[in-house]
Design a protein around this motif. Structure first.
Motif, short mmCIF file in Angstrom:
data_model
loop_
_atom_site.label_atom_id
_atom_site.label_comp_id
_atom_site.label_asym_id
_atom_site.label_seq_id
_atom_site.Cartn_x
_atom_site.Cartn_y
_atom_site.Cartn_z
N GLN A 53 2.40 6.79 -6.84
CA GLN A 53 1.47 7.86 -7.20
C GLN A 53 2.09 9.24 -6.92
N GLN A 54 2.72 9.40 -5.77
CA GLN A 54 3.35 10.67 -5.43
C GLN A 54 4.47 10.99 -6.41
N ALA A 93 0.83 -1.21 0.00
CA ALA A 93 0.00 0.00 0.00
C ALA A 93 0.87 1.26 0.00
N ASP A 94 1.92 1.26 0.82
CA ASP A 94 2.82 2.41 0.86
C ASP A 94 3.57 2.56 -0.47
N ASP A 139 2.42 1.71 -3.44
CA ASP A 139 1.48 2.30 -4.40
C ASP A 139 1.35 3.81 -4.18
N ASP A 140 1.30 4.21 -2.92
CA ASP A 140 1.23 5.65 -2.60
C ASP A 140 2.49 6.36 -3.10
#
Length: 167
Positions: A27-28, A20-21, A23-24
């Motif tokens: 995206q960032q 999850a981190d 993927d974040d």
């Protein structure tokens, strides 16, 4: 940039150790790259520029909060559908062993290992991306490779107790 997303995600996983981190972080990274597209020099490698943005973003994120070291399964079963059961089982066991060995590496070593061995970047590119000397890249890579090999061979990477000889 879209074609590089799987490679960006793999590097993000090596940094964050959490899907999850990761993927974040991807995206960032994409948001920063699109917002700062004028900072990209035509004729240079887009992936190196994106990896550098990601690494810098990861440093910013880890400064703001303590990183999590939660590792999730990669879903290897879907990629091995239709394979011989023995080969599938062996591949899963090897995948878990390598993943566990990489998870035990310090983030600076796992990041270098990922960029060199998985992404196939040259030492100079990795040094530029991480803003470290090329000798540091080589040192971290050597330590990471040794630690993974030792883990896969079942050797302890812990310091020997007093009176014991190092292997």
């Amino acid at each position: 940039m879209v074609a590089l997303l799987p490679r960006l995600r793999a590097f993000a996983r090596s940094l964050t150790r959490n899907a999850a981190d990761a993927d974040d972080l991807v995206q960032q990274t994409c948001e920063k790259a699109l917002a700062g597209l004028s900072g990209f020099t035509p004729g240079t490698k887009l992936e190196s520029w994106l990896f550098r943005i990601m690494h810098n973003q990861w440093i910013d994120v880890t400064r703001r909060r303590r990183p999590t070291l939660d590792i999730e399964s990669e879903g290897l079963a879907e990629t091995l559908t239709g394979e011989d059961g023995r080969l599938t089982t062996q591949a899963r066991m090897e995948w878990r062993a390598v993943s566990a060995a990489m998870a035990d590496l310090p983030p600076d070593q796992s990041g270098v290992l990922m960029l060199v061995c998985v992404e196939g970047l040259r030492y100079r590119e990795v040094a530029d991306i991480l803003d470290i000397p090329i000798g540091t890249v080589m040192s971290r890579l050597a330590r990471a490779r040794t630690a993974v090999a030792d883990a896969l061979d079942g050797k302890s990477t812990a310091a020997p107790a007093s009176g014991e000889h190092a292997r």
